[in-house]
Scaffold this active site. Structure first.
Site, PDB file in Angstrom:
ATOM      1  N   LEU A 154       0.838  -1.202   0.000  1.00 40.08           N
ATOM      2  CA  LEU A 154       0.000   0.000   0.000  1.00 40.08           C
ATOM      3  C   LEU A 154       0.870   1.249   0.000  1.00 40.08           C
ATOM      4  CD1 LEU A 154      -2.863   1.236   0.241  1.00 40.08           C
ATOM      5  CD2 LEU A 154      -2.549   1.206   2.716  1.00 40.08           C
TER       6      LEU A 154
ATOM      7  N   HIS B 200       7.387   1.853  11.120  1.00 41.73           N
ATOM      8  CA  HIS B 200       8.019   3.021  10.512  1.00 41.73           C
ATOM      9  C   HIS B 200       7.090   4.226  10.626  1.00 41.73           C
ATOM     10  CE1 HIS B 200       9.684   5.616   7.339  1.00 41.73           C
ATOM     11  NE2 HIS B 200      10.788   4.887   7.404  1.00 41.73           N
TER      12      HIS B 200
END
Length: 334
Positions: A125, A229
């Site tokens: 994504l 992240h």
């Protein structure tokens, strides 16, 4: 209007651009033209049904409905670990007790496992930075579940998603440098590339054979275990709203978490239904997530619609975006 459609070989240039923009550590979108070309060919075969359902890997492109410009990409892999093992680290607790010293300790450890074989994976994504407002990411992410809901038997009962692990401001992966590099002894970029460009045998050849005690590794690496992240936090929020939970598995290279959800418990799947399409003008209604129900010609978008008596009415632009005619089946969520 943004529209999600199947990807094919003609999308190679756009997909390469997205791969470059996605940055370091985005393993599922490598900057490798040969790998991406092969994936787009596989996507085309998957949508047309030219390969076995378990081997399918569907790639979806988020596009501008007027210009056709590609704004993002996402993927649904029907079954991971089919052709080769899919390795992860499982975080386990090892209990140690001594009657002699009257002490008991619980130690966290990382153990190499291959538990995901056959699971469906949603991933890859990525949305261009200039198109991330206005619900573009949500549309692209949820279109994957509309695809699964269109024909659930093509997919596993368990759906997983691997999120990119933590990298510091200098682009370094503390987990890689503190744990995995000690076994593989090659640069992160090389290992990252080999995951998608080779058969992955090197992972098994060089992987640790015994549990790795978390207390014995570098503090920075330990802190990175299961940490997402900074750019992956919106994706994590979307997954959690969909019903995904942490599985206790992490990526063997960057330590990013693996999220899982039962296929039939996906919020988008549970909240969608199939209706008949009607086309009208000046449609007054709330925004709905809409998709076609035939996987070979899958399309998804978000638009105003009015629902009444088993029919959903949309304007001509929306019907065209979905590639549907009046009276055909349409999947609706909202």
């Amino acid at each position: 209007m943004l529209v999600v459609r199947p990807a094919g070989p003609a999308d190679l240039e756009a997909l390469m651009e997205l791969a470059v923009l996605s940055g370091r550590g985005f393993t599922s979108l490598p900057e490798d033209e040969a790998v991406l070309s092969e994936r787009l060919a596989l996507s085309q075969q998957s949508f047309t049904g030219a390969i076995a359902p378990a081997e399918a890997w569907y790639t979806l492109m988020l596009t501008d409905g007027e210009t056709g410009a590609v704004a993002g990409v996402a993927g649904v892999r029907a079954g991971v670990g089919i052709g080769r093992p899919h390795f992860s680290f499982r975080i386990v607790t090892l209990a140690q007790h001594s009657l002699a010293t009257k002490t008991r300790f619980d130690h966290q450890a990382l153990v190499l496992v291959n538990e995901c074989a056959g699971w469906t994976e949603v991933g890859s994504l990525f949305v261009r930075a200039d198109r991330r407002s206005g619900g573009a990411g949500s549309l692209l992410a949820r279109s994957r579940y509309m695809l699964i809901g269109a024909d659930p038997l093509r997919f596993s009962h368990t759906v997983m998603s691997e999120l990119r692990g933590w990298f510091d401001e200098d682009g370094r992966s503390p987990f890689w440098e503190g744990v995995s590099y000690k076994f593989y002894r090659i640069p992160f970029e090389q290992a990252d590339h080999m995951v998608t460009a080779s058969d992955g045998q090197f992972i098994l050849d060089l992987a640790p054979r015994h549990p790795i005690y978390v207390e014995l590794i570098d503090h920075g690496a330990a802190e990175a275990i299961g940490r997402v992240h900074r750019d992956g936090e919106p994706a994590l929020a979307l997954l959690e709203r969909e019903g995904f939970e942490r599985s206790g598995l992490v990526d063997i290279f960057d330590g990013g978490p693996t999220m899982t959800c039962a296929r039939d418990s996906l919020a988008t799947v549970r909240g969608s239904r199939t209706l008949r399409l009607a086309i009208g003008h000046d449609v007054d209604g709330p925004q709905y997530l809409l998709s076609s129900v035939a996987i070979p010609k899958f399309r998804a978008t978000q638009a105003a619609a009015a629902i009444d008596d088993g029919m959903v009415t949309v304007d001509p632009q929306t019907a065209t975006a979905l590639g549907l005619r009046e009276g055909e089946a349409v999947r609706v969520n909202g």
